[in-house]
Design a protein around this motif. Structure first.
Motif, mmCIF file in Angstrom:
data_model
loop_
_atom_site.group_PDB
_atom_site.id
_atom_site.type_symbol
_atom_site.label_atom_id
_atom_site.label_comp_id
_atom_site.label_asym_id
_atom_site.label_seq_id
_atom_site.Cartn_x
_atom_site.Cartn_y
_atom_site.Cartn_z
ATOM 1 N N MET A 247 0.738 -1.310 0.033
ATOM 2 C CA MET A 247 -0.033 -0.099 -0.096
ATOM 3 C C MET A 247 0.899 1.225 -0.150
ATOM 4 S SD MET A 247 -3.090 -0.259 2.715
ATOM 5 C CE MET A 247 -4.285 -1.856 2.505
ATOM 6 N N LEU A 248 1.681 0.999 0.826
ATOM 7 C CA LEU A 248 2.790 2.389 0.967
ATOM 8 C C LEU A 248 3.291 2.462 -0.396
ATOM 9 C CD1 LEU A 248 3.448 4.574 3.298
ATOM 10 C CD2 LEU A 248 5.598 3.090 3.410
ATOM 11 N N TYR A 249 3.818 1.251 -0.851
ATOM 12 C CA TYR A 249 4.549 1.492 -2.009
ATOM 13 C C TYR A 249 3.848 2.238 -3.208
ATOM 14 C CZ TYR A 249 7.278 -0.093 -6.176
ATOM 15 O OH TYR A 249 7.984 0.148 -7.420
ATOM 16 N N SER A 250 2.232 1.653 -3.439
ATOM 17 C CA SER A 250 1.625 2.312 -4.355
ATOM 18 C C SER A 250 1.378 3.853 -4.336
ATOM 19 C CB SER A 250 0.023 1.676 -4.205
ATOM 20 O OG SER A 250 0.223 0.435 -4.226
ATOM 21 N N LEU A 251 1.365 4.251 -2.842
ATOM 22 C CA LEU A 251 0.943 5.827 -2.478
ATOM 23 C C LEU A 251 2.338 6.467 -2.613
ATOM 24 C CD1 LEU A 251 -0.923 5.255 0.832
ATOM 25 C CD2 LEU A 251 -2.083 6.195 -1.254
ATOM 26 N N LEU A 252 3.517 6.070 -2.330
ATOM 27 C CA LEU A 252 4.609 6.750 -2.189
ATOM 28 C C LEU A 252 5.544 6.829 -3.386
ATOM 29 C CD1 LEU A 252 5.565 8.482 0.184
ATOM 30 C CD2 LEU A 252 6.939 6.787 0.908
ATOM 31 N N VAL A 253 5.430 5.631 -3.964
ATOM 32 C CA VAL A 253 6.708 5.464 -5.108
ATOM 33 C C VAL A 253 6.080 5.090 -6.408
ATOM 34 C CG1 VAL A 253 8.818 3.923 -5.737
ATOM 35 C CG2 VAL A 253 7.953 4.211 -3.149
ATOM 36 N N LEU A 254 4.980 4.407 -6.519
ATOM 37 C CA LEU A 254 4.345 3.846 -7.960
ATOM 38 C C LEU A 254 4.190 5.312 -8.554
ATOM 39 C CD1 LEU A 254 3.506 1.730 -9.913
ATOM 40 C CD2 LEU A 254 1.193 1.794 -8.835
ATOM 41 N N ASN A 255 4.788 5.394 -9.934
ATOM 42 C CA ASN A 255 4.533 6.589 -10.861
ATOM 43 C C ASN A 255 5.063 7.814 -10.223
ATOM 44 O OD1 ASN A 255 3.321 4.789 -12.588
ATOM 45 N ND2 ASN A 255 1.407 5.197 -12.100
ATOM 46 N N ARG A 256 5.808 7.692 -8.971
ATOM 47 C CA ARG A 256 6.281 8.994 -8.494
ATOM 48 C C ARG A 256 7.484 8.942 -7.852
ATOM 49 N NH1 ARG A 256 0.666 9.100 -5.341
ATOM 50 N NH2 ARG A 256 0.032 8.691 -7.223
ATOM 51 N N GLU A 257 8.183 7.885 -8.498
ATOM 52 C CA GLU A 257 9.326 7.719 -7.541
ATOM 53 C C GLU A 257 10.540 8.999 -7.624
ATOM 54 O OE1 GLU A 257 11.162 4.099 -8.547
ATOM 55 O OE2 GLU A 257 13.040 4.399 -7.513
ATOM 56 N N THR A 258 10.914 9.329 -6.519
ATOM 57 C CA THR A 258 12.009 10.148 -6.391
ATOM 58 C C THR A 258 13.058 9.554 -5.179
ATOM 59 O OG1 THR A 258 11.061 11.629 -4.334
ATOM 60 C CG2 THR A 258 10.452 12.312 -6.540
ATOM 61 N N LYS A 259 14.101 10.146 -5.179
ATOM 62 C CA LYS A 259 15.087 9.450 -4.317
ATOM 63 C C LYS A 259 14.636 9.756 -2.782
ATOM 64 C CE LYS A 259 19.874 9.717 -6.258
ATOM 65 N NZ LYS A 259 20.802 10.566 -6.579
ATOM 66 N N ILE A 260 13.937 10.746 -2.459
ATOM 67 C CA ILE A 260 13.469 11.072 -1.156
ATOM 68 C C ILE A 260 12.483 9.976 -0.903
ATOM 69 C CG2 ILE A 260 12.492 12.648 0.546
ATOM 70 C CD1 ILE A 260 14.045 14.952 -0.886
ATOM 71 N N ARG A 261 11.432 10.065 -1.697
ATOM 72 C CA ARG A 261 10.216 8.929 -1.520
ATOM 73 C C ARG A 261 10.794 7.644 -1.202
ATOM 74 N NH1 ARG A 261 5.200 10.762 -3.039
ATOM 75 N NH2 ARG A 261 4.914 12.804 -3.550
ATOM 76 N N LYS A 262 11.688 7.143 -2.204
ATOM 77 C CA LYS A 262 12.467 5.856 -2.160
ATOM 78 C C LYS A 262 13.167 5.560 -0.803
ATOM 79 C CE LYS A 262 12.572 1.991 -4.368
ATOM 80 N NZ LYS A 262 13.469 1.371 -5.679
ATOM 81 N N ALA A 263 13.643 6.658 -0.162
ATOM 82 C CA ALA A 263 14.458 6.550 1.003
ATOM 83 C C ALA A 263 13.578 6.518 2.110
ATOM 84 C CB ALA A 263 15.536 7.626 1.288
ATOM 85 N N ILE A 264 12.544 7.048 2.204
ATOM 86 C CA ILE A 264 11.330 7.133 3.307
ATOM 87 C C ILE A 264 10.768 5.767 3.105
ATOM 88 C CG2 ILE A 264 9.246 7.964 4.040
ATOM 89 C CD1 ILE A 264 9.780 10.612 2.648
ATOM 90 N N TYR A 265 10.382 5.130 2.180
ATOM 91 C CA TYR A 265 9.671 3.962 1.877
ATOM 92 C C TYR A 265 10.713 2.868 2.432
ATOM 93 C CZ TYR A 265 8.346 -0.390 -0.022
ATOM 94 O OH TYR A 265 7.740 -1.621 -0.156
ATOM 95 N N ASN A 266 12.033 2.913 1.924
ATOM 96 C CA ASN A 266 12.860 1.855 2.540
ATOM 97 C C ASN A 266 13.166 1.825 3.995
ATOM 98 O OD1 ASN A 266 13.175 0.595 0.064
ATOM 99 N ND2 ASN A 266 14.806 1.912 -0.587
ATOM 100 N N THR A 267 12.976 3.095 4.589
ATOM 101 C CA THR A 267 13.323 2.997 6.072
ATOM 102 C C THR A 267 12.185 2.685 6.732
ATOM 103 O OG1 THR A 267 14.389 5.136 5.390
ATOM 104 C CG2 THR A 267 13.950 4.871 7.776
ATOM 105 N N VAL A 268 10.975 2.744 6.480
ATOM 106 C CA VAL A 268 9.900 2.380 7.271
ATOM 107 C C VAL A 268 9.452 0.773 6.792
ATOM 108 C CG1 VAL A 268 8.795 4.557 7.888
ATOM 109 C CG2 VAL A 268 8.041 3.602 5.573
ATOM 110 N N LYS A 269 9.834 0.408 5.638
ATOM 111 C CA LYS A 269 9.402 -0.640 5.015
ATOM 112 C C LYS A 269 9.471 -1.965 6.025
ATOM 113 C CE LYS A 269 10.498 -4.145 1.367
ATOM 114 N NZ LYS A 269 11.616 -4.413 0.603
ATOM 115 N N PRO A 270 10.542 -2.038 7.001
ATOM 116 C CA PRO A 270 10.619 -3.383 7.737
ATOM 117 C C PRO A 270 9.700 -3.339 8.947
ATOM 118 C CG PRO A 270 12.756 -2.199 7.448
ATOM 119 C CD PRO A 270 11.647 -1.567 6.714
ATOM 120 N N LEU A 271 8.984 -2.065 9.076
ATOM 121 C CA LEU A 271 7.995 -1.933 10.065
ATOM 122 C C LEU A 271 6.529 -2.480 9.725
ATOM 123 C CD1 LEU A 271 9.011 1.573 11.483
ATOM 124 C CD2 LEU A 271 9.665 -0.799 12.407
ATOM 125 N N LEU A 272 6.465 -2.694 8.420
ATOM 126 C CA LEU A 272 5.004 -2.814 7.595
ATOM 127 C C LEU A 272 4.780 -4.045 7.131
ATOM 128 C CD1 LEU A 272 5.335 0.683 5.934
ATOM 129 C CD2 LEU A 272 4.061 0.141 8.160
#
Ligand SMILES: [Zn+2]
Length: 291
Positions: A247-272
């Motif tokens: 879900m977070l991947y769709s909201l944050l990264v899909l079709n709108r990937e930026t370095k910052i968005r990808k970094a935020i996603y990778n940081t919180v991913k293990p908790l989800l």
């Protein structure tokens, strides 16, 4: 649908004729790159994709990182959703032959095989190979070019598939021909008339051409089915169990990937890594019976 009332679609590159009623919708843009038929209200992407371009969209990257984060890792969530659809479907068909258009890795076929003789096809050869290695009957190729027996199937399924097709009307017409009288076609797809879709406008999460080319409503999907000799016998808005990561991947990264968005996603991913059921009442689940 007979050959005579099949509208001429895209006779020239300048016109964008509605596949349902033939009206030229080329000057009726509702969002950038998205047209709305002024006559029957069908919403569709203003895109001209060849079969080769469409096939290219659904290579391995689609299932791993483009549209889906990791399709195989999501198997338990996907099957949770398929089990819910099957429970409803069994009220309308209790066995016989089932065909799934767009079976991907066969996660639905695997569950359906407990009730029906289940087979399917997908344009992704890699996904079909994987399905076959698990003993499933999956054929790689385009549904329209497969030689299949008419009036042989009790169920044809299209899960989250019709919005991806260049000519969904032709697929539904062929699906209808494959069904026995009284057989059912079942499908899920976004509802462009839903509250969420209307309030989000062009930012609605399901508006992403070129993978999503058609945006149906209850009215327009009903019209398409009716033209193919199918009558809606079940309609509901369904939710989905999804991994929170996806879900977070769709909201944050899909079709709108930026370095910052990808970094935020990778940081919180293990908790989800847990599932969440969400119903935004913007996905239609429709079952239609062959008249
Ligand atoms: Zn139309």
């Amino acid at each position: 649908m007979t050959q005579q009332n099949t509208p001429t679609v895209n006779a020239s590159p300048q016109t964008r004729n509605c596949i349902l009623c033939g009206t030229d919708a080329s000057h009726h843009e509702c969002y950038p790159g998205i047209l709305r038929c002024p006559s029957c209200t069908l919403v569709f992407a203003d895109a001209h994709l060849s079969a080769a371009e469409l096939e290219h969209l659904y290579q391995r990257g689609y299932f791993f990182g483009d549209e889906y984060l990791d399709y195989q890792e999501d198997k338990p969530y996907l099957q949770r959703n398929f089990s819910a659809r099957l429970k409803t479907l069994r009220r309308f068909s209790s066995g016989g032959n089932l065909f799934e258009i767009g079976c991907a890795y066969g996660y639905f076929l695997e569950l359906a095989a407990k009730t029906w003789q289940a087979e399917g096809c997908d344009i992704s050869a890699g996904a079909c190979r994987d399905a076959r290695s698990r003993g499933l009957n999956a054929t790689a190729g385009d549904f329209m070019s497969l030689p299949l027996s008419r009036a042989w199937y009790d169920v044809v399924a299209l899960w989250d598939t019709i919005e991806h097709l260049a000519r969904p009307d032709l697929y539904v017409e062929k699906a209808s021909q494959l069904l026995k009288p009284g057989g059912v076609l079942c499908a899920t797809t976004g509802d462009v008339d839903s509250l969420v879709a209307r309030s989000r406008g062009q930012r609605w999460r399901l508006i992403h051409p070129p993978t999503h080319l058609f945006y149906f409503s209850r009215k327009t999907i009903g019209k398409m089915f009716d033209q193919c000799g199918l009558e809606i016998v079940h309609f509901q808005h369904v939710g989905y169990s999804r991994s929170v990561q996806q879900m977070l991947y769709s909201l944050l990264v899909l079709n709108r990937e930026t370095k910052i968005r990808k970094a935020i996603y990778n940081t919180v991913k293990p908790l989800l890594s847990f599932p969440l059921y969400l119903n935004l009442y913007d996905i239609m689940f429709v079952i239609a019976r062959k008249k």
